[in-house]
Structures are given as C-alpha cells and as structure tokens.
Write a protein that holds these residues in place. Structure first.
Motif, PDB file in Angstrom:
ATOM      1  N   GLN A  23       0.753  -1.264   0.059  1.00  0.00           N
ATOM      2  CA  GLN A  23       0.033  -0.076   0.054  1.00  0.00           C
ATOM      3  C   GLN A  23       0.854   1.198   0.033  1.00  0.00           C
ATOM      4  OE1 GLN A  23      -3.403  -0.647  -0.565  1.00  0.00           O
ATOM      5  NE2 GLN A  23      -3.069   1.636  -1.130  1.00  0.00           N
ATOM      6  N   PRO A  24       2.013   1.382   0.710  1.00  0.00           N
ATOM      7  CA  PRO A  24       2.619   2.691   0.764  1.00  0.00           C
ATOM      8  C   PRO A  24       3.109   2.958  -0.525  1.00  0.00           C
ATOM      9  CG  PRO A  24       3.125   1.528   2.918  1.00  0.00           C
ATOM     10  CD  PRO A  24       2.151   0.622   2.044  1.00  0.00           C
ATOM     11  N   VAL A  25       3.792   1.853  -0.935  1.00  0.00           N
ATOM     12  CA  VAL A  25       4.272   2.202  -2.610  1.00  0.00           C
ATOM     13  C   VAL A  25       3.348   2.320  -3.456  1.00  0.00           C
ATOM     14  CG1 VAL A  25       5.735   1.081  -4.159  1.00  0.00           C
ATOM     15  CG2 VAL A  25       6.313   0.734  -1.912  1.00  0.00           C
ATOM     16  N   ALA A  26       2.063   1.621  -3.420  1.00  0.00           N
ATOM     17  CA  ALA A  26       1.053   1.771  -4.206  1.00  0.00           C
ATOM     18  C   ALA A  26       0.569   3.293  -4.274  1.00  0.00           C
ATOM     19  CB  ALA A  26       0.032   0.957  -4.193  1.00  0.00           C
ATOM     20  N   ASP A  27       0.425   3.742  -2.807  1.00  0.00           N
ATOM     21  CA  ASP A  27      -0.152   5.172  -2.798  1.00  0.00           C
ATOM     22  C   ASP A  27       0.876   6.119  -3.365  1.00  0.00           C
ATOM     23  OD1 ASP A  27      -2.285   4.242  -1.450  1.00  0.00           O
ATOM     24  OD2 ASP A  27      -1.389   4.723   0.616  1.00  0.00           O
ATOM     25  N   ALA A  28       2.182   6.085  -3.075  1.00  0.00           N
ATOM     26  CA  ALA A  28       3.225   6.787  -3.766  1.00  0.00           C
ATOM     27  C   ALA A  28       3.103   6.854  -5.238  1.00  0.00           C
ATOM     28  CB  ALA A  28       4.495   6.701  -3.361  1.00  0.00           C
ATOM     29  N   VAL A  29       2.789   5.649  -5.703  1.00  0.00           N
ATOM     30  CA  VAL A  29       2.896   5.739  -7.150  1.00  0.00           C
ATOM     31  C   VAL A  29       1.595   6.524  -7.897  1.00  0.00           C
ATOM     32  CG1 VAL A  29       2.253   3.996  -9.273  1.00  0.00           C
ATOM     33  CG2 VAL A  29       4.207   3.554  -7.607  1.00  0.00           C
ATOM     34  N   VAL A  30       0.405   6.167  -7.173  1.00  0.00           N
ATOM     35  CA  VAL A  30      -0.809   7.103  -7.489  1.00  0.00           C
ATOM     36  C   VAL A  30      -0.420   8.531  -7.384  1.00  0.00           C
ATOM     37  CG1 VAL A  30      -3.249   7.421  -6.765  1.00  0.00           C
ATOM     38  CG2 VAL A  30      -2.470   4.923  -6.771  1.00  0.00           C
ATOM     39  N   GLU A  31       0.089   8.885  -6.491  1.00  0.00           N
ATOM     40  CA  GLU A  31       0.485  10.431  -6.325  1.00  0.00           C
ATOM     41  C   GLU A  31       1.482  11.019  -7.688  1.00  0.00           C
ATOM     42  OE1 GLU A  31       1.971  11.646  -2.564  1.00  0.00           O
ATOM     43  OE2 GLU A  31       0.639  10.471  -1.521  1.00  0.00           O
ATOM     44  N   LEU A  32       2.161   9.958  -8.210  1.00  0.00           N
ATOM     45  CA  LEU A  32       2.920  10.525  -9.222  1.00  0.00           C
ATOM     46  C   LEU A  32       2.127  10.510 -10.651  1.00  0.00           C
ATOM     47  CD1 LEU A  32       5.990   8.383  -8.707  1.00  0.00           C
ATOM     48  CD2 LEU A  32       6.004  10.879  -8.258  1.00  0.00           C
ATOM     49  N   GLY A  33       0.991   9.866 -10.610  1.00  0.00           N
ATOM     50  CA  GLY A  33       0.209   9.902 -11.664  1.00  0.00           C
ATOM     51  C   GLY A  33       0.717   9.312 -13.003  1.00  0.00           C
ATOM     52  N   ARG A  34       0.195   9.794 -14.100  1.00  0.00           N
ATOM     53  CA  ARG A  34       0.384   9.208 -15.278  1.00  0.00           C
ATOM     54  C   ARG A  34       1.895  10.024 -15.898  1.00  0.00           C
ATOM     55  NH1 ARG A  34      -2.868   7.167 -20.081  1.00  0.00           N
ATOM     56  NH2 ARG A  34      -1.503   7.886 -21.682  1.00  0.00           N
ATOM     57  N   VAL A  35       2.756   9.237 -16.296  1.00  0.00           N
ATOM     58  CA  VAL A  35       3.910   9.945 -16.641  1.00  0.00           C
ATOM     59  C   VAL A  35       4.150   9.274 -18.260  1.00  0.00           C
ATOM     60  CG1 VAL A  35       6.482   9.787 -16.502  1.00  0.00           C
ATOM     61  CG2 VAL A  35       4.854   9.716 -14.399  1.00  0.00           C
ATOM     62  N   ALA A 134       7.323  -0.364 -12.793  1.00  0.00           N
ATOM     63  CA  ALA A 134       7.071   0.199 -14.184  1.00  0.00           C
ATOM     64  C   ALA A 134       7.958  -0.192 -15.254  1.00  0.00           C
ATOM     65  CB  ALA A 134       7.003   1.650 -14.097  1.00  0.00           C
ATOM     66  N   ARG A 135       7.588  -0.097 -16.621  1.00  0.00           N
ATOM     67  CA  ARG A 135       8.561  -0.421 -17.594  1.00  0.00           C
ATOM     68  C   ARG A 135       8.479   1.171 -18.488  1.00  0.00           C
ATOM     69  NH1 ARG A 135      10.441  -5.237 -17.796  1.00  0.00           N
ATOM     70  NH2 ARG A 135       9.155  -6.896 -16.601  1.00  0.00           N
ATOM     71  N   ALA A 136       9.647   1.170 -19.156  1.00  0.00           N
ATOM     72  CA  ALA A 136       9.624   2.464 -20.128  1.00  0.00           C
ATOM     73  C   ALA A 136       8.902   1.800 -21.474  1.00  0.00           C
ATOM     74  CB  ALA A 136      11.113   2.681 -20.410  1.00  0.00           C
ATOM     75  N   ALA A 137       8.054   2.744 -21.962  1.00  0.00           N
ATOM     76  CA  ALA A 137       7.083   2.228 -22.973  1.00  0.00           C
ATOM     77  C   ALA A 137       6.930   3.265 -24.171  1.00  0.00           C
ATOM     78  CB  ALA A 137       5.785   1.779 -22.339  1.00  0.00           C
ATOM     79  N   GLY A 138       8.104   3.696 -24.539  1.00  0.00           N
ATOM     80  CA  GLY A 138       7.876   4.783 -25.577  1.00  0.00           C
ATOM     81  C   GLY A 138       8.656   5.962 -25.353  1.00  0.00           C
ATOM     82  N   ARG A 139       8.950   7.025 -26.203  1.00  0.00           N
ATOM     83  CA  ARG A 139       9.986   8.059 -25.964  1.00  0.00           C
ATOM     84  C   ARG A 139       9.633   8.701 -24.783  1.00  0.00           C
ATOM     85  NH1 ARG A 139      11.206  10.004 -31.407  1.00  0.00           N
ATOM     86  NH2 ARG A 139      12.094  11.711 -30.388  1.00  0.00           N
ATOM     87  N   GLY A 140      10.793   8.944 -24.207  1.00  0.00           N
ATOM     88  CA  GLY A 140      10.719   9.633 -22.755  1.00  0.00           C
ATOM     89  C   GLY A 140      10.645   8.859 -21.640  1.00  0.00           C
TER      90      GLY A 140
END
Length: 189
Positions: A23-35, A134-140
């Motif tokens: 949960q703490p990691v999942a919450d932090a990921v949600v805060e980062l949002g879409r990248v 996560a994985r890189a999935a394209g430019r940037g």
C-alpha cells in the motif's frame, strides 16, 4: 496439485506481498500519476520473483514439482519489506526488498537448484530481489525512470512474513497471471 496444461507455459516462482505491504508504494505511485512513456504495472501484479523458469511443457512441470516443493518447504518463512527503488538500465523501475534478504537469497538459490535438478537449464545470474513497478514504454520513458526512482526512493512498506511461494503461469497474450500451485514455506520443526 498441478493439472495438465496444453503445449508450453511461461512460468516463474514468486512470493506475493500482502496488500498492506504494498500500500505505501502503491499510494506513492498513484500520487505520481501518469508519466509519458512509462507503463505502470498494477499492484495486483506486483511480486518478488524467486526464479524465472521460462517456457515449460507438462513433462517439465511434472519433473519440477517434487524438488520445487521440497526446496521451498525447507526454506521456512521469510520476513521482508519493500524499501528503496532503482532501475535496471533504462527499461525497468523497481522497488527493492529489505529484511531477511540472506534467507530470501537462499530460498531463490534453492528454487533455482530444484529447477536444475529437474533438468531445466536456468540462466546463471546474481539474484536481485525486487518488485517491478514500471517499464519504459516509448519516447521519454527511459529518461523518466531514473527520476521516478529518485522520487520514490524514501518510500517504505511495513514488514510482512512470506509463508508461501507460488508457481505462476504468465499468460503473455493478455498479461494475466495464473497461480498453478501454492508452495508452503514451512516453519522449522
């Protein structure tokens, strides 16, 4: 008990942290949002891989099952927590695993040994326990992973005790995981 499956299956052996440990990691990921350029793995797929077994057929699985059960049972429960982050090159963002890492590494070695005893050729490489976030999935995406690792570096999960490993089939067609067998980590007698 392992059932019969047609053709080959892409398999791995893993530990699955309970939701409260994630949960703490999942919450932090949600805060980062879409990248942009980053494909987040959903927390329901987060696991600590002990060994990637590759594509196996029914006979391989039948040979593997007994030594795998023995190796996992002999290891006993392992206390772990998620802590820290990093990347594998520019393609994968991961959360680290802390706690009884020596025992975890011994468990992973036992699983690899069971696979070799069953005649499966596993790739030799150092064991680096982690959870893929996560994985890189394209430019940037490749450039973003390092920054994300820095942003998530201080996130820690609570300690949890792994009491079973799992033999898991990865369905590459739809990304689904299917647990084929629950393998108890038996406490010392």
């Amino acid at each position: 008990m392992i059932m019969d499956f047609p053709n080959t299956m892409r398999l791995f052996v893993s530990l699955e942290p309970p939701p409260e440990a994630l949960q703490p990691v999942a919450d932090a990921v949600v805060e980062l949002g879409r990248v942009p350029g980053v494909r987040w793995s959903p927390p329901s797929r987060w696991h600590v891989t002990l060994a990637f077994l590759g594509d196996l057929d029914d006979d391989d699985v039948r040979r593997l099952a007994p030594p795998l059960r023995s190796a996992v049972a002999a290891a006993g429960p392992v206390r772990l927590r998620l802590a820290g982050t990093g990347t594998f090159g520019t393609s994968v963002l991961w959360a680290g695993v802390a706690g009884d890492v020596e025992r975890l590494s011994s468990l992973a070695a036992g699983v690899a040994g069971a696979a070799r005893a069953a005649g499966l050729g596993l790739e030799e490489r150092p064991y680096r326990p982690h959870v893929t976030l996560a994985r890189a999935a394209g430019r940037g995406g490749a450039g973003a992973l390092g920054q994300l690792a820095d942003q998530l570096a201080g996130v820690r999960g609570p300690t949890w005790t792994a009491v079973e490993a799992r033999l898991v089939r990865s369905h590459t067609s739809d990304g689904r995981y299917e647990v084929l067998e629950h393998l108890p980590l038996l406490p010392p007698a």
